[in-house]
Scaffold this motif. Structure first.
Motif, PDB file in Angstrom:
ATOM      1  N   VAL A   1       0.850  -1.183   0.000  1.00 41.81           N
ATOM      2  CA  VAL A   1       0.000   0.000   0.000  1.00 41.81           C
ATOM      3  C   VAL A   1       0.885   1.231   0.000  1.00 41.81           C
ATOM      4  CG1 VAL A   1      -0.293   0.132   2.526  1.00 41.81           C
ATOM      5  CG2 VAL A   1      -2.056   1.060   1.019  1.00 41.81           C
ATOM      6  N   GLU A   2       0.492   2.258  -0.765  1.00 41.11           N
ATOM      7  CA  GLU A   2       1.276   3.490  -0.825  1.00 41.11           C
ATOM      8  C   GLU A   2       0.371   4.684  -0.546  1.00 41.11           C
ATOM      9  OE1 GLU A   2       2.402   3.988  -5.220  1.00 41.11           O
ATOM     10  OE2 GLU A   2       1.431   2.031  -5.198  1.00 41.11           O
ATOM     11  N   VAL A   3       0.951   5.724   0.020  1.00 44.07           N
ATOM     12  CA  VAL A   3       0.197   6.939   0.317  1.00 44.07           C
ATOM     13  C   VAL A   3       0.194   7.831  -0.923  1.00 44.07           C
ATOM     14  CG1 VAL A   3       0.107   9.014   1.766  1.00 44.07           C
ATOM     15  CG2 VAL A   3       0.735   6.803   2.783  1.00 44.07           C
ATOM     16  N   ALA A   4      -0.984   8.324  -1.308  1.00 47.50           N
ATOM     17  CA  ALA A   4      -1.091   9.179  -2.487  1.00 47.50           C
ATOM     18  C   ALA A   4      -2.251  10.156  -2.332  1.00 47.50           C
ATOM     19  CB  ALA A   4      -1.302   8.330  -3.739  1.00 47.50           C
ATOM     20  N   SER A   5      -2.120  11.315  -2.956  1.00 39.79           N
ATOM     21  CA  SER A   5      -3.206  12.289  -2.933  1.00 39.79           C
ATOM     22  C   SER A   5      -4.274  11.887  -3.950  1.00 39.79           C
ATOM     23  CB  SER A   5      -2.679  13.674  -3.298  1.00 39.79           C
ATOM     24  OG  SER A   5      -2.284  13.682  -4.656  1.00 39.79           O
ATOM     25  N   PHE A   6      -5.433  12.511  -3.860  1.00 41.18           N
ATOM     26  CA  PHE A   6      -6.505  12.254  -4.816  1.00 41.18           C
ATOM     27  C   PHE A   6      -6.008  12.528  -6.239  1.00 41.18           C
ATOM     28  CE2 PHE A   6     -10.386  13.219  -7.196  1.00 41.18           C
ATOM     29  CZ  PHE A   6     -11.186  12.152  -6.831  1.00 41.18           C
ATOM     30  N   ALA A   7      -5.296  13.643  -6.397  1.00 43.51           N
ATOM     31  CA  ALA A   7      -4.769  14.023  -7.718  1.00 43.51           C
ATOM     32  C   ALA A   7      -3.789  12.973  -8.244  1.00 43.51           C
ATOM     33  CB  ALA A   7      -4.095  15.392  -7.642  1.00 43.51           C
ATOM     34  N   GLN A   8      -2.950  12.439  -7.366  1.00 41.18           N
ATOM     35  CA  GLN A   8      -1.989  11.409  -7.786  1.00 41.18           C
ATOM     36  C   GLN A   8      -2.709  10.137  -8.236  1.00 41.18           C
ATOM     37  OE1 GLN A   8       0.287  11.660  -4.076  1.00 41.18           O
ATOM     38  NE2 GLN A   8       2.138  12.039  -5.277  1.00 41.18           N
ATOM     39  N   VAL A   9      -3.783   9.782  -7.524  1.00 39.09           N
ATOM     40  CA  VAL A   9      -4.550   8.593  -7.922  1.00 39.09           C
ATOM     41  C   VAL A   9      -5.178   8.816  -9.302  1.00 39.09           C
ATOM     42  CG1 VAL A   9      -6.548   7.123  -7.387  1.00 39.09           C
ATOM     43  CG2 VAL A   9      -4.991   7.815  -5.552  1.00 39.09           C
TER      44      VAL A   9
END
Length: 156
Positions: free
Chosen positions: A7-15
């Motif tokens: 699992v990786e941390v990402a912003s909505f924009a990155q997704v």
């Protein structure tokens, strides 16, 4: 053997940027949280969809446990989220949203999770699944019953 789950941390924009990279394929993005029983109930179906169609489509999960409270970090949820993902053998790209849940709900235009996006081959959002309008009855939408037929239609 346990599936290799990360699992990786990402912003909505990155997704959304990740989704955009897969033009030409149908993309399914499942927004969920560990405090939402219907969401967790759907995870095995998400794994099943990925197992059946993962060569032809792209599946992502996005956890929205992060609420953005003072001093809270998205990473704090990693262990719990990874545990649930591993238990359900979700060996696809999994994200923890670094945007607070309320921000994500606003961007998705929903009141809460579960919410699921299906993008067509052109990268356009084709359909949003939520449990908000009772369209899928009191138990809400099912990935295999309701989402999969839409995906198969788009793959044609």
């Amino acid at each position: 053997p346990a599936a290799d789950v990360k699992v990786e941390v990402a912003s909505f924009a990155q997704v959304q940027a990740e989704v955009a990279k897969h033009k030409g394929k149908v993309v399914v993005v499942d927004y969920w949280s560990s405090w939402c029983p219907p969401c967790v109930k759907e995870l095995p179906e998400m794994a099943q969809l990925h197992k059946e169609l993962g060569k032809q489509i792209v599946c992502f999960t996005v956890d929205v446990d992060f609420a953005g409270a003072d001093g809270e970090k998205p990473e704090e949820h990693r262990e719990n989220v990874l545990g649930i993902l591993t238990q359900n053998q979700l060996s696809m790209r999994n994200f923890i949203s670094s945007d607070p849940d309320m921000t994500v709900f606003k961007k998705l235009n929903v009141g809460s999770v579960p919410a699921l996006h299906v993008f067509d081959r052109g990268g356009k959002l084709h359909m949003t699944f939520t449990n908000e309008d009772e369209k899928f009855g009191k138990d809400g939408f099912s990935i295999l019953k309701h989402v999969k037929p839409v995906v198969l239609q788009l793959m044609k």
